[in-house]
Design a protein around this motif. Structure first.
Motif, PDB file in Angstrom:
ATOM      1  N   ALA A  98      52.148  17.888  48.114  1.00  0.00           N
ATOM      2  CA  ALA A  98      51.826  16.460  48.124  1.00  0.00           C
ATOM      3  C   ALA A  98      50.537  16.159  47.375  1.00  0.00           C
ATOM      4  O   ALA A  98      50.148  14.984  47.267  1.00  0.00           O
ATOM      5  N   ARG A 142      59.304   7.994  48.137  1.00  0.00           N
ATOM      6  CA  ARG A 142      59.435   9.446  48.070  1.00  0.00           C
ATOM      7  C   ARG A 142      60.899   9.849  48.180  1.00  0.00           C
ATOM      8  O   ARG A 142      61.638   9.322  49.009  1.00  0.00           O
ATOM      9  N   GLN A 199      53.648  22.092  52.231  1.00  0.00           N
ATOM     10  CA  GLN A 199      54.002  20.682  52.076  1.00  0.00           C
ATOM     11  C   GLN A 199      52.789  19.846  51.674  1.00  0.00           C
ATOM     12  O   GLN A 199      52.896  18.941  50.836  1.00  0.00           O
ATOM     13  N   LEU A 220      52.209  13.282  57.353  1.00  0.00           N
ATOM     14  CA  LEU A 220      52.673  13.383  55.976  1.00  0.00           C
ATOM     15  C   LEU A 220      54.067  12.788  55.805  1.00  0.00           C
ATOM     16  O   LEU A 220      54.319  12.015  54.880  1.00  0.00           O
TER      17      LEU A 220
END
Length: 452
Positions: free
Chosen positions: A170, A50, A166, A140
């Motif tokens: 995702a 990521r 968020q 996360l």
């Protein structure tokens, strides 16, 4: 020869370390996490592909800068990651690192301990699958996993919308966002546009993106109930005069944040009640000096103010330490930092008005609801103890009922216990006091090997 000790490596701790190193000192730095960044700029436990943009969104630039800054001073500090600081006494700190005890001496202390989630218990809050908003964010960011496939986020505070956004970014199904604050409270954001346009617009963008994606957002939510048997299976609430029900397999819940103050208590700091935070916080001056000589406070552990304030407060606290040791410092920089922090305080006042804590909930909590989950103490047990013993103070209540004696030492239940106690004895929250911190502030293993 001893050296200053910095506790915490979030934005405040990183800037404090950078400032002390620039002055020629070699500080000791302790943090529970395996890598720098704190909660807001937490790094994955393992590289998972990521990007910084994917992890931190609009704050990616700040996150990368802080991580690089800390990496740049690593050879000039004594760094203890994965280290639990569980006691302070007589200029020494007791740590637990990988099952071994370590005691380090320090000369000067900068506390950048951050914040924890604030909650009030609701029916079903102890079910598996229910997480705090902060816990949802840790899953996360650090572990690259979600708390469920169909998740509801509820509570209030800027973190509510940030974490929901968020998760949506995702690719997780966000079933709903339930805000306990009334819609009218958001007028404070409109008034705050001139004060902090970037912050307000960023927050509004989170809500707009979620709505555009079809995520239902409810305001003025009351009577939250989490349902399920072996784990959470759904959520119920009241809003707009109607009862609502929704199936889900994960819930993120939180009512803004509360300062993490137990280490400051061990350091002997004096406390004051913050009406805005609805909590006792350690006293400090504009530079971050506490009531104890040589102890300095920075970041959310001294009052919730956010990451930008934490960076400035960490630098200012380090400069205060240097000033108190007669090091030459840039006084203009000191004044600029204090000015910035004063402005951010006004922004925090605006945000608190937009996301008020539902203090009236405490009176509506059912007696059979678990209040302190560590010691399995119910709301009714607290109310009965107040009536039976005439209790009006938190530590007396602790002695009678064991609330706050468990693993969390009151970090999770303390705010709720204060609200219930105040309601039961007819006093304001400020009048019932606070749970006193004591070592160990967090659990240490019984197998901990002795320090050298």
């Amino acid at each position: 020869m001893t050296a200053p000790l910095i506790v915490g490596v979030g934005p405040a701790g990183i800037r404090a370390a950078q400032t002390l190193v620039a002055a020629g000192l070699r500080p000791q730095v302790v943090d529970e996490a395996p890598a720098s960044g704190g909660q807001i700029y937490r790094q994955p436990l393992q590289p998972d592909g990521r990007s910084a943009q994917a992890l931190y969104g609009s704050e990616a630039g700040k996150a990368v800068d802080l991580h690089r800054t800390f990496d740049g001073v690593l050879g000039k500090i004594d760094y203890y990651p994965n280290a639990l600081l569980w006691n302070l006494r007589d200029g020494q700190a007791d740590l637990a690192i990988a099952g071994r005890a370590k005691r380090i001496a320090y000369d000067g202390l900068i506390l950048a301990t951050g914040a924890t989630d604030r909650i009030l218990p609701v029916p079903g809050w102890t079910l598996p699958g229910v997480y705090t908003l902060g816990g949802s964010q840790v899953a996360l960011k650090a572990q690259g996993c979600a708390i469920g496939r169909k998740v509801v986020f509820c509570g209030t505070g800027p973190l509510l919308y940030l974490v929901a956004w968020q998760y949506w970014k995702a690719g997780v199904t966000v079933a709903a966002v339930l805000d306990t604050a009334p819609a009218s409270a958001k007028l404070a954001l409109v008034r705050g546009l001139t004060l902090a346009p970037a912050i307000v617009l960023r927050g509004l963008k989170f809500g707009f993106d979620l709505k555009r994606a079809g995520v239902p957002i409810y305001s003025g939510v009351e009577a939250l109930r989490f349902g399920g048997t072996a784990r959470v299976e759904g959520i119920s609430w009241r809003a707009g005069g109607r009862e609502h029900h929704l199936l889900c397999d994960g819930i993120g819940y939180g009512l803004s944040l509360r300062p993490e103050t137990q280490v400051a208590d061990l350091a002997g700091c004096a406390f004051r009640f913050s009406a805005r935070d609805r909590a006792f916080v350690p006293q400090k001056d504009a530079a971050g000096r506490s009531s104890v000589a040589g102890v300095y406070l920075a970041g959310d552990g001294a009052g919730i103010a956010g990451a930008d304030a934490a960076e400035r407060a960490g630098e200012r606290a380090a400069l205060a330490l240097l000033q108190d040791r007669a090091f030459p410092v840039d006084t203009a920089r000191c004044a600029a930092l204090e000015s910035d922090l004063a402005k951010i305080e006004k922004i925090r006042d605006m945000l608190e008005a937009a996301f008020p804590f539902p203090a009236h909930w405490a009176a509506t909590l059912p007696d059979d609801l678990t209040l302190c989950r560590c010691e399995d103490v119910s709301v009714g047990s607290v109310r009965q103890a107040v009536q039976a013993f005439g209790l009006t103070e938190m530590n007396r209540l602790k002695a009678v009922t064991r609330t706050g004696m468990g693993r969390c030492q009151g970090r999770m239940c303390g705010a709720a216990v204060a609200e219930v106690l105040a309601g039961a004895c007819g006093r304001e929250v400020a009048a019932v006091g606070r749970l006193r911190g004591q070592a160990p502030v967090k659990p240490v293993p019984l197998t901990l090997e002795a320090a050298e």
